[in-house]
Write a protein that holds these residues in place. Structure first.
Motif, PDB file in Angstrom:
ATOM      1  N   ILE A 102       0.817  -1.217   0.000  1.00 54.71           N
ATOM      2  CA  ILE A 102       0.000   0.000   0.000  1.00 54.71           C
ATOM      3  C   ILE A 102       0.852   1.271   0.000  1.00 54.71           C
ATOM      4  CG2 ILE A 102      -1.893  -1.189   1.172  1.00 54.71           C
ATOM      5  CD1 ILE A 102      -1.158   0.293   3.743  1.00 54.71           C
ATOM      6  N   GLY A 103       2.177   1.101  -0.034  1.00 54.78           N
ATOM      7  CA  GLY A 103       3.072   2.235  -0.218  1.00 54.78           C
ATOM      8  C   GLY A 103       3.363   3.083   1.003  1.00 54.78           C
ATOM      9  N   VAL A 104       3.348   2.476   2.196  1.00 54.29           N
ATOM     10  CA  VAL A 104       3.625   3.263   3.400  1.00 54.29           C
ATOM     11  C   VAL A 104       4.816   2.722   4.184  1.00 54.29           C
ATOM     12  CG1 VAL A 104       1.228   4.038   3.633  1.00 54.29           C
ATOM     13  CG2 VAL A 104       1.978   1.949   4.813  1.00 54.29           C
ATOM     14  N   SER A 105       5.618   1.886   3.553  1.00 56.27           N
ATOM     15  CA  SER A 105       6.721   1.249   4.283  1.00 56.27           C
ATOM     16  C   SER A 105       7.709   2.268   4.846  1.00 56.27           C
ATOM     17  CB  SER A 105       7.454   0.250   3.383  1.00 56.27           C
ATOM     18  OG  SER A 105       7.935   0.894   2.224  1.00 56.27           O
ATOM     19  N   ASN A 106       7.933   3.369   4.113  1.00 59.94           N
ATOM     20  CA  ASN A 106       8.893   4.374   4.592  1.00 59.94           C
ATOM     21  C   ASN A 106       8.343   5.213   5.741  1.00 59.94           C
ATOM     22  OD1 ASN A 106       7.031   5.568   2.781  1.00 59.94           O
ATOM     23  ND2 ASN A 106       8.391   7.323   2.471  1.00 59.94           N
ATOM     24  N   ARG A 107       7.023   5.130   5.976  1.00 56.86           N
ATOM     25  CA  ARG A 107       6.409   5.889   7.064  1.00 56.86           C
ATOM     26  C   ARG A 107       5.837   4.978   8.146  1.00 56.86           C
ATOM     27  NH1 ARG A 107       8.071  10.487   7.897  1.00 56.86           N
ATOM     28  NH2 ARG A 107       6.173  10.896   9.089  1.00 56.86           N
ATOM     29  N   TYR A 108       6.124   3.688   8.020  1.00 54.59           N
ATOM     30  CA  TYR A 108       5.551   2.712   8.970  1.00 54.59           C
ATOM     31  C   TYR A 108       6.010   2.986  10.404  1.00 54.59           C
ATOM     32  CZ  TYR A 108       4.916  -1.700  11.470  1.00 54.59           C
ATOM     33  OH  TYR A 108       4.601  -2.640  12.407  1.00 54.59           O
ATOM     34  N   VAL A 109       7.311   3.125  10.614  1.00 54.54           N
ATOM     35  CA  VAL A 109       7.846   3.323  11.963  1.00 54.54           C
ATOM     36  C   VAL A 109       7.319   4.619  12.596  1.00 54.54           C
ATOM     37  CG1 VAL A 109       9.945   3.764  13.308  1.00 54.54           C
ATOM     38  CG2 VAL A 109       9.873   1.855  11.691  1.00 54.54           C
ATOM     39  N   PRO A 110       7.401   5.767  11.896  1.00 58.33           N
ATOM     40  CA  PRO A 110       6.852   6.986  12.510  1.00 58.33           C
ATOM     41  C   PRO A 110       5.362   6.871  12.847  1.00 58.33           C
ATOM     42  CG  PRO A 110       8.229   7.552  10.638  1.00 58.33           C
ATOM     43  CD  PRO A 110       8.080   6.058  10.614  1.00 58.33           C
ATOM     44  N   PHE A 111       4.604   6.202  11.980  1.00 55.90           N
ATOM     45  CA  PHE A 111       3.171   6.070  12.250  1.00 55.90           C
ATOM     46  C   PHE A 111       2.904   5.223  13.487  1.00 55.90           C
ATOM     47  CE2 PHE A 111      -0.612   3.327  11.769  1.00 55.90           C
ATOM     48  CZ  PHE A 111      -1.569   4.280  12.066  1.00 55.90           C
ATOM     49  N   ILE A 112       3.559   4.077  13.604  1.00 48.95           N
ATOM     50  CA  ILE A 112       3.318   3.206  14.761  1.00 48.95           C
ATOM     51  C   ILE A 112       3.757   3.894  16.044  1.00 48.95           C
ATOM     52  CG2 ILE A 112       3.921   1.030  15.874  1.00 48.95           C
ATOM     53  CD1 ILE A 112       1.959   0.761  13.534  1.00 48.95           C
ATOM     54  N   VAL A 113       4.873   4.610  15.997  1.00 49.07           N
ATOM     55  CA  VAL A 113       5.326   5.358  17.176  1.00 49.07           C
ATOM     56  C   VAL A 113       4.263   6.373  17.591  1.00 49.07           C
ATOM     57  CG1 VAL A 113       6.998   7.053  18.018  1.00 49.07           C
ATOM     58  CG2 VAL A 113       7.791   5.049  16.742  1.00 49.07           C
ATOM     59  N   ALA A 114       3.772   7.138  16.607  1.00 40.04           N
ATOM     60  CA  ALA A 114       2.749   8.146  16.902  1.00 40.04           C
ATOM     61  C   ALA A 114       1.447   7.488  17.353  1.00 40.04           C
ATOM     62  CB  ALA A 114       2.497   9.012  15.672  1.00 40.04           C
ATOM     63  N   ARG A 115       1.086   6.412  16.710  1.00 41.23           N
ATOM     64  CA  ARG A 115      -0.155   5.698  17.069  1.00 41.23           C
ATOM     65  C   ARG A 115      -0.093   5.204  18.509  1.00 41.23           C
ATOM     66  NH1 ARG A 115      -1.151  -0.180  18.146  1.00 41.23           N
ATOM     67  NH2 ARG A 115      -3.349  -0.525  17.705  1.00 41.23           N
ATOM     68  N   ASN A 116       1.044   4.623  18.890  1.00 43.65           N
ATOM     69  CA  ASN A 116       1.184   4.109  20.252  1.00 43.65           C
ATOM     70  C   ASN A 116       1.146   5.231  21.280  1.00 43.65           C
ATOM     71  OD1 ASN A 116       1.335   1.517  19.244  1.00 43.65           O
ATOM     72  ND2 ASN A 116       3.548   1.324  19.493  1.00 43.65           N
ATOM     73  N   TRP A 117       1.913   6.282  21.037  1.00 46.93           N
ATOM     74  CA  TRP A 117       1.990   7.359  22.022  1.00 46.93           C
ATOM     75  C   TRP A 117       0.699   8.164  22.108  1.00 46.93           C
ATOM     76  CZ3 TRP A 117       4.839   7.953  26.051  1.00 46.93           C
ATOM     77  CH2 TRP A 117       6.140   7.427  26.089  1.00 46.93           C
TER      78      TRP A 117
END
Length: 197
Positions: A102-117
Motif C-alpha cells: 500500500i506504499g507506506v513502508s517508509n512511514r511505517y515506523v513513525p506512524f506506529i510510534v505516533a499511534r502508540n503514544w
C-alpha cells in the motif's frame, strides 16, 4: 523504562497532532529503538484498562445481566488482558505485512510510534467517563452515550494522526483507520466470547 521526559514530550506531540499540527511528530522518538520503546506505552494505559473493566462489570450488574456473586471474575480479567495485548499488537503486525503493497513502508515506523503514544491522550476521555460512572456521578445510559461519543472523537483523532504520520492518500489513510477500528471491535467480540457473554 519510559521516562517522565518522554511522556511529557509525547503528550505535547499528541496535543499538537490533535490540533492538526504536523510539527507534533518531532516530539516522538522515531528511531528503531523509539519504535520498540513506544510499545511500552501499554503499561501506562493500565489504569484505563482497569477502570474500563470495572465500569463494564458495573454495567452488567446494573442491567441485571450478572449477579455480582456469580460473576466469572477470573475469566473476565484474563480475557480482558489477552484482548488488550492482542489489540495493542494486531494493527502493527498487519500493517507491517501490507506496508509495502500500500506504499507506506517508509512511514511505517513513525506512524506506529505516533499511534502508540497518542493512545495515551486518546484514553483520557474514556478514563474520565469510567471514573464518573464508577463514582456514581453519571448513569449507565449517560456512560454508554459518552463512551460512543469518545469513540467518534478518537476515530477522528486516529485519522488525523494517520494522515499526518503516514503522509499517504486519503483512501490509504481511511483504510488504515478503518482496519484499526475493525480489529478493535472484532477483538472485543472475541474477548466477550472468551469469558462467557
Amino acid at each position: 523504562m519510559i521516562s517522565l521526559g518522554e511522556i511529557r514530550a509525547a503528550l505535547d506531540g499528541s496535543w499538537l497532532l490533535l490540533r492538526n499540527r504536523p510539527e507534533g511528530m518531532a516530539f516522538f522518538d522515531q528511531s528503531i529503538q523509539g519504535f520498540w520503546r513506544s510499545f511500552a506505552v501499554v503499561f501506562l494505559l493500565l489504569p484505563v484498562f482497569l477502570a474500563g473493566g470495572q465500569a463494564e462489570k458495573k454495567l452488567y450488574f446494573s442491567e441485571n445481566l450478572f449477579h455480582p456473586d456469580a460473576f466469572p471474575n477470573d475469566s473476565f480479567w484474563f480475557a480482558q488482558a489477552v484482548g488488550l495485548g492482542i489489540d495493542w499488537l494486531a494493527l502493527p503486525v498487519l500493517l507491517a505485512i501490507v506496508a509495502v503493497p500500500i506504499g507506506v513502508s517508509n512511514r511505517y515506523v513513525p506512524f506506529i510510534v505516533a499511534r502508540n503514544w497518542t493512545s495515551l491522550l486518546a484514553s483520557i476521555p474514556y478514563l474520565i467517563t469510567y471514573l464518573l460512572f464508577l463514582l456514581g456521578v453519571i448513569s449507565p445510559g449517560i456512560t454508554i452515550l459518552l463512551s460512543l461519543t469518545c469513540l467518534v472523537v478518537v476515530v477522528w483523532y486516529r485519522y488525523q494522526v494517520a494522515r499526518i504520520a503516514l503522509q499517504s492518500t486519503v483512501s490509504v489513510t481511511v483504510g488504515v483507520v478503518v482496519l484499526d477500528v475493525l480489529l478493535t471491535l472484532v477483538i472485543a467480540q472475541i474477548v466477550g466470547q472468551m469469558w462467557g457473554t
